[in-house]
Design a protein around this motif. Structure first.
Motif, short mmCIF file in Angstrom:
data_model
loop_
_atom_site.label_atom_id
_atom_site.label_comp_id
_atom_site.label_asym_id
_atom_site.label_seq_id
_atom_site.Cartn_x
_atom_site.Cartn_y
_atom_site.Cartn_z
N VAL A 72 0.78 -1.23 -0.14
CA VAL A 72 -0.10 0.03 -0.03
C VAL A 72 0.96 1.16 0.03
N ALA A 73 0.42 2.34 -0.74
CA ALA A 73 1.11 3.62 -0.54
C ALA A 73 0.06 4.52 -0.22
N LEU A 74 0.15 5.70 0.40
CA LEU A 74 -0.63 6.56 0.80
C LEU A 74 -0.22 7.98 0.46
N SER A 75 -1.05 8.74 0.13
CA SER A 75 -0.97 10.25 -0.23
C SER A 75 -1.78 11.12 0.57
N PHE A 76 -1.18 12.05 1.14
CA PHE A 76 -2.13 13.07 2.16
C PHE A 76 -1.90 14.40 1.65
N TYR A 77 -3.12 15.25 1.58
CA TYR A 77 -3.46 16.46 1.13
C TYR A 77 -3.78 17.38 2.14
#
Length: 125
Positions: A72-77
């Motif tokens: 899994v890879a996550l991106s937060f904004y």
């Protein structure tokens, strides 16, 4: 604050809900974009959510790809003026995940610039 993108990491789909995110990831914010990959690092699914654990629990119960998810890879904004679905649509359009149902060509010319960078994977795995 600018976007925060994590490297891909091993994902334990059998872990209890509260242990599916790392302690560091839990400090990065609520909501963002996630990508799931299989053992061969092929993209399975891209999604967005405001609560990762809740959404992933839903996937665990219904998604045909859940048993294939190994990374899994996550991106937060945090503080972004763009709605999360722009980032999701851009990533799906550019990356064409195997299990996303609504893969579409987006007419917005510069939308793909919103796609998060591709994650790095751990070496030797």
């Amino acid at each position: 604050m600018s976007a925060i993108h994590t490297d891909a990491r091993r994902f334990n789909r059998h872990a209890p809900t509260y242990q599916r995110m790392t302690p560091e990831e839990k400090t990065l914010g609520h909501g963002g974009l996630y990508r799931f990959y299989d053992a061969n690092r092929h993209l399975l699914y891209v999604g967005i959510t405001w609560t990762f654990e809740t959404r992933w629990n839903s996937h665990r119960l219904t998604a045909p790809w859940w048993m294939l998810a190994d990374f899994v890879a996550l991106s937060f904004y945090p503080g972004s003026r763009n709605p999360l679905h722009y980032f999701e649509t851009a990533a799906i359009t550019r990356e064409r995940p195997r299990f996303n149902k609504k893969i579409q060509r987006v007419p917005v010319k510069n939308l793909c610039r919103l796609a998060p960078p591709l994650p790095r994977f751990p070496d030797g795995e």
